[in-house]
Design a protein around this motif. Sequence first.
Motif, PDB file in Angstrom:
ATOM      1  N   ALA A 232      -2.207 105.795  62.618  1.00 43.16           N
ATOM      2  CA  ALA A 232      -1.992 106.363  63.952  1.00 43.16           C
ATOM      3  C   ALA A 232      -3.216 106.154  64.830  1.00 43.16           C
ATOM      4  O   ALA A 232      -3.103 105.823  66.023  1.00 43.16           O
ATOM      5  CB  ALA A 232      -1.656 107.847  63.841  1.00 43.16           C
ATOM      6  N   GLU A 233      -4.400 106.342  64.244  1.00 45.20           N
ATOM      7  CA  GLU A 233      -5.629 106.156  65.015  1.00 45.20           C
ATOM      8  C   GLU A 233      -5.795 104.709  65.445  1.00 45.20           C
ATOM      9  O   GLU A 233      -6.314 104.425  66.529  1.00 45.20           O
ATOM     10  CB  GLU A 233      -6.840 106.622  64.203  1.00 45.20           C
ATOM     11  N   TYR A 234      -5.368 103.768  64.602  1.00 46.07           N
ATOM     12  CA  TYR A 234      -5.422 102.355  64.980  1.00 46.07           C
ATOM     13  C   TYR A 234      -4.617 102.123  66.258  1.00 46.07           C
ATOM     14  O   TYR A 234      -5.081 101.461  67.207  1.00 46.07           O
ATOM     15  CB  TYR A 234      -4.881 101.494  63.838  1.00 46.07           C
ATOM     16  N   VAL A 235      -3.387 102.678  66.291  1.00 42.48           N
ATOM     17  CA  VAL A 235      -2.550 102.492  67.473  1.00 42.48           C
ATOM     18  C   VAL A 235      -3.142 103.225  68.670  1.00 42.48           C
ATOM     19  O   VAL A 235      -3.174 102.696  69.785  1.00 42.48           O
ATOM     20  CB  VAL A 235      -1.106 102.971  67.196  1.00 42.48           C
ATOM     21  N   ARG A 236      -3.623 104.435  68.444  1.00 43.32           N
ATOM     22  CA  ARG A 236      -4.223 105.222  69.544  1.00 43.32           C
ATOM     23  C   ARG A 236      -5.418 104.504  70.159  1.00 43.32           C
ATOM     24  O   ARG A 236      -5.565 104.440  71.389  1.00 43.32           O
ATOM     25  CB  ARG A 236      -4.641 106.602  69.043  1.00 43.32           C
ATOM     26  N   GLN A 237      -6.294 103.956  69.313  1.00 45.95           N
ATOM     27  CA  GLN A 237      -7.475 103.262  69.825  1.00 45.95           C
ATOM     28  C   GLN A 237      -7.081 102.003  70.595  1.00 45.95           C
ATOM     29  O   GLN A 237      -7.698 101.655  71.602  1.00 45.95           O
ATOM     30  CB  GLN A 237      -8.416 102.909  68.669  1.00 45.95           C
ATOM     31  N   ASP A 238      -6.029 101.326  70.127  1.00 44.83           N
ATOM     32  CA  ASP A 238      -5.571 100.141  70.852  1.00 44.83           C
ATOM     33  C   ASP A 238      -5.031 100.534  72.221  1.00 44.83           C
ATOM     34  O   ASP A 238      -5.246  99.820  73.217  1.00 44.83           O
ATOM     35  CB  ASP A 238      -4.494  99.431  70.034  1.00 44.83           C
ATOM     36  N   ILE A 239      -4.330 101.672  72.286  1.00 46.46           N
ATOM     37  CA  ILE A 239      -3.834 102.148  73.572  1.00 46.46           C
ATOM     38  C   ILE A 239      -4.997 102.471  74.512  1.00 46.46           C
ATOM     39  O   ILE A 239      -4.983 102.123  75.698  1.00 46.46           O
ATOM     40  CB  ILE A 239      -2.935 103.383  73.376  1.00 46.46           C
ATOM     41  N   VAL A 240      -6.020 103.136  73.975  1.00 51.92           N
ATOM     42  CA  VAL A 240      -7.203 103.463  74.785  1.00 51.92           C
ATOM     43  C   VAL A 240      -7.816 102.193  75.357  1.00 51.92           C
ATOM     44  O   VAL A 240      -8.203 102.130  76.544  1.00 51.92           O
ATOM     45  CB  VAL A 240      -8.237 104.229  73.939  1.00 51.92           C
ATOM     46  N   LEU A 241      -7.908 101.143  74.525  1.00 56.55           N
ATOM     47  CA  LEU A 241      -8.491  99.884  74.984  1.00 56.55           C
ATOM     48  C   LEU A 241      -7.666  99.273  76.111  1.00 56.55           C
ATOM     49  O   LEU A 241      -8.219  98.756  77.100  1.00 56.55           O
ATOM     50  CB  LEU A 241      -8.594  98.913  73.814  1.00 56.55           C
ATOM     51  N   GLN A 242      -6.328  99.344  76.007  1.00 51.20           N
ATOM     52  CA  GLN A 242      -5.476  98.793  77.069  1.00 51.20           C
ATOM     53  C   GLN A 242      -5.642  99.589  78.364  1.00 51.20           C
ATOM     54  O   GLN A 242      -5.673  99.017  79.454  1.00 51.20           O
ATOM     55  CB  GLN A 242      -4.005  98.795  76.631  1.00 51.20           C
ATOM     56  N   ILE A 243      -5.760 100.914  78.242  1.00 52.65           N
ATOM     57  CA  ILE A 243      -5.953 101.743  79.441  1.00 52.65           C
ATOM     58  C   ILE A 243      -7.288 101.433  80.093  1.00 52.65           C
ATOM     59  O   ILE A 243      -7.391 101.298  81.321  1.00 52.65           O
ATOM     60  CB  ILE A 243      -5.849 103.241  79.078  1.00 52.65           C
ATOM     61  N   LEU A 244      -8.346 101.289  79.282  1.00 54.89           N
ATOM     62  CA  LEU A 244      -9.661 100.950  79.831  1.00 54.89           C
ATOM     63  C   LEU A 244      -9.641  99.602  80.532  1.00 54.89           C
ATOM     64  O   LEU A 244     -10.228  99.435  81.609  1.00 54.89           O
ATOM     65  CB  LEU A 244     -10.707 100.940  78.721  1.00 54.89           C
ATOM     66  N   ALA A 245      -8.957  98.627  79.921  1.00 62.29           N
ATOM     67  CA  ALA A 245      -8.875  97.302  80.534  1.00 62.29           C
ATOM     68  C   ALA A 245      -8.172  97.379  81.886  1.00 62.29           C
ATOM     69  O   ALA A 245      -8.554  96.681  82.841  1.00 62.29           O
ATOM     70  CB  ALA A 245      -8.156  96.333  79.615  1.00 62.29           C
ATOM     71  N   ASP A 246      -7.139  98.228  81.986  1.00 63.87           N
ATOM     72  CA  ASP A 246      -6.446  98.401  83.263  1.00 63.87           C
ATOM     73  C   ASP A 246      -7.325  99.105  84.291  1.00 63.87           C
ATOM     74  O   ASP A 246      -7.294  98.779  85.483  1.00 63.87           O
ATOM     75  CB  ASP A 246      -5.161  99.213  83.058  1.00 63.87           C
ATOM     76  N   ARG A 247      -8.134 100.072  83.825  1.00 60.69           N
ATOM     77  CA  ARG A 247      -8.923 100.881  84.758  1.00 60.69           C
ATOM     78  C   ARG A 247     -10.182 100.156  85.243  1.00 60.69           C
ATOM     79  O   ARG A 247     -10.486 100.156  86.443  1.00 60.69           O
ATOM     80  CB  ARG A 247      -9.334 102.206  84.101  1.00 60.69           C
ATOM     81  N   VAL A 248     -10.947  99.582  84.325  1.00 63.15           N
ATOM     82  CA  VAL A 248     -12.248  98.998  84.697  1.00 63.15           C
ATOM     83  C   VAL A 248     -12.184  97.480  84.814  1.00 63.15           C
ATOM     84  O   VAL A 248     -13.125  96.870  85.333  1.00 63.15           O
ATOM     85  CB  VAL A 248     -13.345  99.389  83.694  1.00 63.15           C
ATOM     86  N   GLY A 249     -11.108  96.873  84.329  1.00 60.35           N
ATOM     87  CA  GLY A 249     -10.976  95.430  84.438  1.00 60.35           C
ATOM     88  C   GLY A 249     -11.378  94.720  83.161  1.00 60.35           C
ATOM     89  O   GLY A 249     -12.348  95.103  82.496  1.00 60.35           O
ATOM     90  N   ALA A 250     -10.631  93.676  82.839  1.00 57.15           N
ATOM     91  CA  ALA A 250     -10.902  92.915  81.626  1.00 57.15           C
ATOM     92  C   ALA A 250     -12.259  92.232  81.686  1.00 57.15           C
ATOM     93  O   ALA A 250     -12.946  92.110  80.665  1.00 57.15           O
ATOM     94  CB  ALA A 250      -9.789  91.884  81.406  1.00 57.15           C
ATOM     95  N   ALA A 251     -12.680  91.795  82.881  1.00 56.31           N
ATOM     96  CA  ALA A 251     -13.970  91.097  83.004  1.00 56.31           C
ATOM     97  C   ALA A 251     -15.124  92.005  82.615  1.00 56.31           C
ATOM     98  O   ALA A 251     -16.069  91.579  81.934  1.00 56.31           O
ATOM     99  CB  ALA A 251     -14.154  90.576  84.431  1.00 56.31           C
ATOM    100  N   GLU A 252     -15.059  93.280  83.032  1.00 54.88           N
ATOM    101  CA  GLU A 252     -16.134  94.213  82.688  1.00 54.88           C
ATOM    102  C   GLU A 252     -16.165  94.484  81.193  1.00 54.88           C
ATOM    103  O   GLU A 252     -17.228  94.568  80.584  1.00 54.88           O
ATOM    104  CB  GLU A 252     -15.946  95.518  83.468  1.00 54.88           C
ATOM    105  N   LEU A 253     -14.993  94.614  80.577  1.00 49.16           N
ATOM    106  CA  LEU A 253     -14.962  94.803  79.129  1.00 49.16           C
ATOM    107  C   LEU A 253     -15.490  93.572  78.408  1.00 49.16           C
ATOM    108  O   LEU A 253     -16.217  93.688  77.412  1.00 49.16           O
ATOM    109  CB  LEU A 253     -13.536  95.113  78.666  1.00 49.16           C
ATOM    110  N   ASP A 254     -15.155  92.391  78.894  1.00 54.47           N
ATOM    111  CA  ASP A 254     -15.689  91.158  78.301  1.00 54.47           C
ATOM    112  C   ASP A 254     -17.211  91.159  78.350  1.00 54.47           C
ATOM    113  O   ASP A 254     -17.881  90.767  77.388  1.00 54.47           O
ATOM    114  CB  ASP A 254     -15.152  89.933  79.040  1.00 54.47           C
ATOM    115  N   ARG A 255     -17.755  91.601  79.500  1.00 59.86           N
ATOM    116  CA  ARG A 255     -19.212  91.627  79.644  1.00 59.86           C
ATOM    117  C   ARG A 255     -19.841  92.590  78.639  1.00 59.86           C
ATOM    118  O   ARG A 255     -20.856  92.284  78.000  1.00 59.86           O
ATOM    119  CB  ARG A 255     -19.596  92.040  81.071  1.00 59.86           C
TER     120      ARG A 255
END
Length: 270
Positions: A232-255
């Motif tokens: 469950a935590e694996y799925v939850r953490q993946d969801i968090v990552l998708q939300i962060l990518a939407d909020r701050v942008g994939a480029a910032e996460l890449d950096r």
Amino acid sequence: MRDVLEHLRRLGMPGYEAKAYVALVAAGRPVNGYEVAKRSGVPRSTVYETLGKLVARGAAYEVRGSSDATEYLPLPPESLLDRMRREFDGSVAALRTALPAVAAAPEAPPIHGLKDAEAMLDRAGDVVAAARRDLFVSIWPAEMRRLRGPVEEAAGRGVDVSVVAFGEDAGPAAGARVHRHRYSAPEAVLEDLGYRLIVVVGDRREAVVGGFAEGAAWGIYTADPAVALMAAEYVRQDIVLQILADRVGAAELDRLFATDPDLLRLLGRR
């Protein structure tokens, strides 16, 4: 006709009785045992015994014919099916209490292997159907086509459903919170793993985890709460990552992933 007989058998009506009952329904009028045997294929030597069993279970009635011979009428199909449903539901309700009372406590939480796609998707469907509180799903389109209905049913009965969907065709599912996996792109994930991963966790107490690749499939089912929590935590953490990518942008996460020493260490890029 074979389907009708098979479903009657599954509901507890043995073969000869099912054949005799269908013959009575098809006749549309009172008929004697000889005619039932002729219409149904039930041996003449056993047809009256078979009809007696139908009468005993209330699925048929004896009537007196014009020559004072015994003839038979079926209980109407709608009434029979309603009765079977009541009996089935009553048995299931009784067993929900009775079976747990006699079951021995397992020495360890059950875990077993799943060696093909059908077994894995069937077991995943069981987990979805049993969920009452929350459901976490990470899934690709091919598998979502099989599980979308059960997932939507879970959401419809009030289960908090969270889905990570790889690819545009993997969602939506009515009533579920669906997060599309865009970071990284699904094709990049598939190239990195080499197979499609499925994770289905119900109430953080049971889980199916497995993979699909080039016609092969493998995985496990477990009711170990520690393993289910990790899944469950694996799925939850993946969801968090998708939300962060939407909020701050994939480029910032890449950096961040390219420059932060702690992230580099965890990603094995030191």
